[in-house]
Design an enzyme around this catalytic site. Structure first.
Site, mmCIF file in Angstrom:
data_model
loop_
_atom_site.group_PDB
_atom_site.id
_atom_site.type_symbol
_atom_site.label_atom_id
_atom_site.label_comp_id
_atom_site.label_asym_id
_atom_site.label_seq_id
_atom_site.Cartn_x
_atom_site.Cartn_y
_atom_site.Cartn_z
ATOM 1 N N LYS A 32 0.849 -1.272 0.259
ATOM 2 C CA LYS A 32 -0.019 0.061 -0.007
ATOM 3 C C LYS A 32 0.916 1.201 -0.073
ATOM 4 C CE LYS A 32 -3.789 0.085 2.317
ATOM 5 N NZ LYS A 32 -4.654 -0.075 3.300
ATOM 6 N N ARG A 102 -2.978 3.590 8.463
ATOM 7 C CA ARG A 102 -3.344 2.293 7.716
ATOM 8 C C ARG A 102 -2.207 1.199 7.668
ATOM 9 N NH1 ARG A 102 -7.210 3.593 3.637
ATOM 10 N NH2 ARG A 102 -8.051 5.757 3.950
ATOM 11 N N GLY A 111 -8.324 -6.825 4.351
ATOM 12 C CA GLY A 111 -8.883 -6.792 5.560
ATOM 13 C C GLY A 111 -8.437 -7.579 6.720
ATOM 14 N N MET A 113 -5.469 -7.009 8.386
ATOM 15 C CA MET A 113 -5.038 -6.261 9.598
ATOM 16 C C MET A 113 -5.718 -4.858 9.701
ATOM 17 S SD MET A 113 -0.960 -6.780 8.808
ATOM 18 C CE MET A 113 -1.143 -6.459 6.896
ATOM 19 N N ARG A 346 -3.511 -1.853 -6.102
ATOM 20 C CA ARG A 346 -2.890 -3.112 -5.964
ATOM 21 C C ARG A 346 -3.154 -3.956 -6.820
ATOM 22 N NH1 ARG A 346 -5.672 -4.911 -0.373
ATOM 23 N NH2 ARG A 346 -7.779 -4.885 -1.211
ATOM 24 N N HIS A 469 -15.885 -8.362 1.494
ATOM 25 C CA HIS A 469 -14.878 -9.136 1.954
ATOM 26 C C HIS A 469 -15.169 -10.584 1.596
ATOM 27 C CE1 HIS A 469 -13.485 -11.903 5.238
ATOM 28 N NE2 HIS A 469 -12.687 -10.956 5.090
ATOM 29 N N SER A 797 11.189 -45.893 -19.296
ATOM 30 C CA SER A 797 10.049 -45.314 -18.646
ATOM 31 C C SER A 797 10.307 -45.411 -17.234
ATOM 32 C CB SER A 797 8.884 -45.509 -19.149
ATOM 33 O OG SER A 797 7.813 -44.684 -18.551
ATOM 34 N N CYS A 865 6.344 -42.253 -15.880
ATOM 35 C CA CYS A 865 4.897 -42.563 -15.905
ATOM 36 C C CYS A 865 4.200 -42.865 -14.780
ATOM 37 C CB CYS A 865 4.587 -43.562 -17.183
ATOM 38 S SG CYS A 865 5.368 -45.345 -16.573
HETATM 39 C C1 PEP Z 1 4.630 -47.558 -11.846
HETATM 40 O O1 PEP Z 1 5.193 -48.351 -11.073
HETATM 41 O O2 PEP Z 1 4.927 -46.198 -11.643
HETATM 42 C C2 PEP Z 1 3.777 -47.675 -12.711
HETATM 43 C C3 PEP Z 1 3.488 -46.729 -13.756
HETATM 44 O O3 PEP Z 1 3.381 -48.894 -13.173
HETATM 45 P P1 PEP Z 1 2.009 -49.403 -12.085
HETATM 46 O O4 PEP Z 1 1.346 -48.326 -11.127
HETATM 47 O O5 PEP Z 1 0.989 -49.909 -12.985
HETATM 48 O O6 PEP Z 1 2.720 -50.477 -11.161
#
Ligand code: PEP
Ligand code: MG
Length: 906
Positions: A32, A102, A111, A113, A346, A469, A797, A865
């Site tokens: 402010k 203020r 609001g 303080m 603000r 508010h 993965s 994954c």
């Molecule tokens: C995992 O293990 O991360 C995976 C993706 O396989 P799931 O969850 O199917 O075992």
């Protein structure tokens, strides 16, 4: 010489130069104070004033709640400066200076303080003000506000002890609104209020300097009030920022019905983001009246006809401010006898929807960069936008069948269903102790209600407007909210709310639609929103993808050239379609066992239990036909993008009844003298297949090696499906993923065999389809030997669910519902490792594996994954490690795309 604690508004540019950045100025002077000073330096009409710094507040707490050395003297010097500037004097009997005191922290806490207005009024200066203004009503109204405000904030008395007698007085005199009270009435009230203070054993000081001194103490103290602490915790504001104190010359919105008033306005609509001034104005009113939502207000355009000059100026200056700060502004202002003053500006709080729209619009207006826009939206905002909304059909039916209870101002969008409660404490209790979905119902909310509001699914109030508010807090935290539902009659004491004949009691169900402003006296059905209709979000996310791709190109050695992408975990064509619509660049995990659920589990069961080879082959043929069609459709939906198909992973007994169920069933049959051969046979098989630790048992690649027919069938189906899709003109890109490998020998055993099956199918169709064979990295041993595994695996993965389970040695099925919660409560672990990647342990394995893998096979695709693929902090980790993609559930894809870009920009 003592440290400088006090800064005149005029000094702001020097301070900015000295501290090096605007952010540092805000930290010192609070939002402010910094913005008031900046407005003054831009030539915008701001009443003269100065700021006592946040550093002074922090020092105040360090030295046992005393003003730091030199601060009070500097305050007196600054006050002199205002006196010279305004030509008024504190306590003067002819031309007295009145000021406000203020609060204002670096990050706004609306609001939370305290602020004291009209400081400097006493029995003598009041008479001087009457002479000066010729407006006795105004002076006594201001004086009683000071007594009331001072008593509550500085002396710690309760607001009710003033509000109640005022209400009684109005009733006695047959008045409804405050603006009906005359000068004489306010004079009576002022005396009454002073007496109330004395009756409560306190004293209202007549000395204006004493009023200032104690008000500063009170504002510093309000930094550590309970409600401020609760708010900071929720909004992630550090406790050591401290508040600044702004001493600002008073200007008065309560100087007349026609040409004075006070307002709050947003430069854009904080609910939808639309570029249109959005605000409210109260004629003949002061300060907090609008924000508190205690009186219903006029829309801001009413100024245009009533005080056109001030309106015009307001429009010009507010747009100038928005351009200067390159952000939507939330502005408080006052018009005193036709003259406009800005009291605060603000960055405005807004809904997730407005956040996205405003960020995108500001890019298109050339005010900010795409990067800045992306950083202004958080993954949580995107999450909110994907939250459920009411199903329109069921809403329409509810309207027709008289279930629409009331309508008010749509203050914070979204759909909320819950039971109504009338007190903040009760709301909190019902949520925390009984896990109920709660809707908070109040006449209007005050800062003291915040703890209840924050746990509620939705809120509705009887009074207040779009900047009240309740509205502001609800919008900030994405809580659906309707305010000013004036048809409702709320009986706070008996805990009921009525409209006509419909009476709702505490605990009754309602549905609150913060998008339309409707409240329904029933439970409505909710649905997931449609992303394609969210044009601005789609645009913002496409910018995020662009930036990721561009930045990815620039990354160093051992990195893929594409930047971190977002792929989807999708098992069925409908999931794949949704994933693609949400922006997935591939399927990172198709859990093929999910294709064996429902009726198909019976066919799989035939395979598992088959005694004769023929029976087995028949079952496999039946499954293959079904799977081929599944894969064909999956490749059609994902044409041109990679689809990672994971071979069957869980232990086969998951497709059979459980041992305990079967024993019970067979025993009951036996007791009745019935002999069921099939059931007996099933029991024998299930007993044979029983494992003590199935998650460490016959699953994943082990199953492929022990029962190769099943995965051979899967490979045939994948490539048959791919060929069918290709024949229809689509471009399938199959990638086969072998789960749960822990030793290269396992891949050596099974992969060549499966590659042969794939090649045979392609040969049969005489089609050329690009494909890959890769593996999941789910066991610590696999991660430790990534270099070796990459000899055969063309991609990795990380199955971070299993990898976390096996690295910690926690059973993921049991930990989360058992001891892990206790661990988190006790702080043994700072975070649930199944939610956010444990970067120190599991992350270390991942880093090693990526380096070894890419050394062996440069540029290989590597992703995540497990469930972590959709979690912002894990995505940051994935980006830092240089992964190709994260793969997550379709609904988390938009969140992951934004997070992937944040990971690069932050
Ligand atoms: C995992 O293990 O991360 C995976 C993706 O396989 P799931 O969850 O199917 O075992
Ligand atoms: Mg797994």
């Amino acid at each position: 010489m003592s440290k400088k604690w006090v800064f005149l508004f005029e000094e702001v540019n020097e301070v900015e130069k000295e501290r090096g950045s605007w952010n540092a100025v805000r930290l010192l002077l609070g939002g402010k104070g910094a913005n008031l000073a900046k407005m003054a330096s831009l030539g915008i009409s701001v009443p003269p004033g100065f700021t006592i710094s946040t550093e002074a507040c922090n020092e105040y707490y360090k030295v046992n709640e005393k003003f730091p050395e030199g601060m009070w003297d500097q305050t007196m010097v600054a006050l002199k400066h205002i006196e010279e500037k305004t030509g008024k004097k504190v306590g003067d009997t002819v031309n007295p200076l009145l000021v406000s005191c203020r609060s204002g922290a670096a990050q706004s806490m609306p609001g939370m303080m305290d602020t004291v207005l009209n400081i400097g009024l006493n029995d003598v200066t009041a008479q001087a003000m009457i002479k000066l203004t010729n407006n006795e009503r105004f002076v006594y109204d201001s004086y009683r506000r000071l007594v009331q405000g001072y008593a509550c904030i500085v002396l710690g008395l309760k607001d009710e002890i003033f509000e109640k007698p005022l209400e009684e007085y109005k009733k006695e005199k047959n008045m409804k609104f405050d603006n009906e009270l005359t000068a004489e009435d306010w004079k009576v009230m002022t005396e009454k209020f002073k007496k109330i203070v004395i009756d409560h054993g306190k004293e209202f000081p007549q000395d204006p300097i004493e009023q200032i001194r104690l008000s500063i103490h009170a504002v510093f103290a309000s930094w550590n009030s309970d409600r401020a602490k609760v708010y900071r915790k929720k909004a992630n504001i550090p406790d050591d920022l401290g508040t600044a104190v702004n001493i600002v010359t008073m200007v008065f919105g309560n100087m007349g019905e026609k040409d004075s008033g006070t307002g709050v306005a947003f430069t854009r609509n904080p609910s939808t983001g639309e570029k249109a001034l959005y605000g409210e104005f109260l004629f003949n009113a002061q300060g907090e009246d609008v924000v508190a939502g205690i009186r219903n207000t006029d829309p801001i355009v009413s100024l245009e006809t009533k005080i056109p000059e001030a309106y015009k100026k307001f429009i010009e200056e507010s747009q100038r401010l928005e351009k200067y700060f390159t952000e939507m502004q939330d502005i408080e202002f006052t018009v005193e006898r036709g003259v406009l003053y800005f009291l605060q500006t603000r960055d405005g709080k807004r809904t997730a929807r407005a956040k996205v729209k405003i960020a995108v619009d500001l890019v298109e207006e050339g005010l900010i960069t795409k990067e800045k826009a992306i950083l202004r939206v958080s993954p949580d905002d995107v999450d909110t936008l994907l939250h459920p909304q009411f199903n329109e059909k069921s809403q329409e039916e509810a309207r027709k069948s008289g279930k629409l209870f009331a309508k008010g101002v749509a203050a914070s969008p979204g759909a909320a269903v819950g039971r109504i409660y009338f007190e903040a404490d009760t709301c909190e209790k019902k949520v925390k102790e009984e896990n109920q979905d709660v809707i908070m119902v109040r006449t209007f909310t005050k800062p003291d209600d915040v703890h209840g509001m924050l746990v509620s699914k939705g809120i509705f109030t009887n009074q207040g407007g779009a900047t009240s508010h309740a509205a502001v807090v609800a919008r900030q935290f994405g809580i659906p909210c309707v305010v000013g539902a004036s048809a409702t009659i709320i009986d706070q004491e008996n805990k009921t709310v009525r409209v006509g004949d419909i009476l709702l009691k505490e605990g009754d169900w309602v549905s609150v639609d913060g998008t339309t402003g409707e409240i329904f006296a029933c439970k409505l059905e909710t649905i997931k929103p449609d992303l394609t209709k969210q044009v601005e979000l789609t645009k913002l996310l496409s910018w995020a993808d662009e930036i990721c791709a561009k930045e990815g190109m620039r990354s160093g050695e051992n990195m893929p050239s594409k930047g971190l992408q977002v792929w989807a975990n999708a098992d069925y064509p409908a999931d794949a379609k949704r994933a693609r619509m949400f922006g997935a660049k591939g399927i990172g995990l198709c859990r093929t066992e999910h294709m064996f659920l429902g009726d198909r589990s019976l066919i799989l069961r035939k395979f598992i239990l088959a005694k004769e080879e023929k029976e087995k082959q028949n079952a496999l043929a039946e499954l293959q036909a079904l799977q081929t069609k599944d894969f064909e459709e999956l490749f059609v939906e994902m044409t041109g993008l990679p689809v990672i198909v994971r071979l069957i992973d869980p232990p086969l007994h998951e497709f059979l009844p459980t041992l305990t169920d079967l024993i019970e069933e067979v025993s009951t049959l036996r007791a009745k003298g019935v002999e069921d051969k099939d059931k007996e046979n099933l029991l024998t098989n299930v007993k044979e297949m029983h494992e003590s630790n199935p998650m460490l048992g016959l699953r994943g690649v082990r199953l492929s090696i022990v029962k190769p027919e099943l995965v051979q069938m899967q490979i045939t189906a994948v490539f048959e499906g791919a060929c069918q899709a290709k024949k229809r003109g689509f471009e399938p890109i199959p990638e086969i993923m072998i789960p749960l490998v822990s030793h290269i020998a396992e891949l050596k055993q099974i992969q060549p065999e499966l590659e042969k099956v794939a090649a045979e199918v392609l040969k049969k169709y005489e089609l050329d389809i690009k494909y890959k064979f890769g593996t999941m990295i789910e066991t610590p041993r696999a991660a430790l030997t990534g270099g070796e595994i990459a000899h055969l695996a063309e991609f990795f993965s990380f199955g971070t669910n299993d990898l976390t389970q096996m690295t910690f040695g926690y059973s993921r099925d049991d930990a989360e519902s058992g001891f892990l919660m206790r661990y988190l409560q006790l702080g043994v672990l700072p975070e649930n490792p199944f939610k956010s990647i444990d970067t120190d342990g599991v992350g270390k394995l991942i880093r090693m594996c990526v380096t070894e893998g890419r050394t062996q096979r440069p540029g290989m695709d590597i992703g995540i994954c497990g469930e972590h693929g959709g979690e912002p902090r894990s995505i940051k980790f994935a980006s830092d490690v240089g992964l190709t993609y994260v793969s997550c559930s379709p609904f988390r894809i938009p969140i992951a795309r934004l997070s992937a870009c944040h990971a690069l920009l932050k």
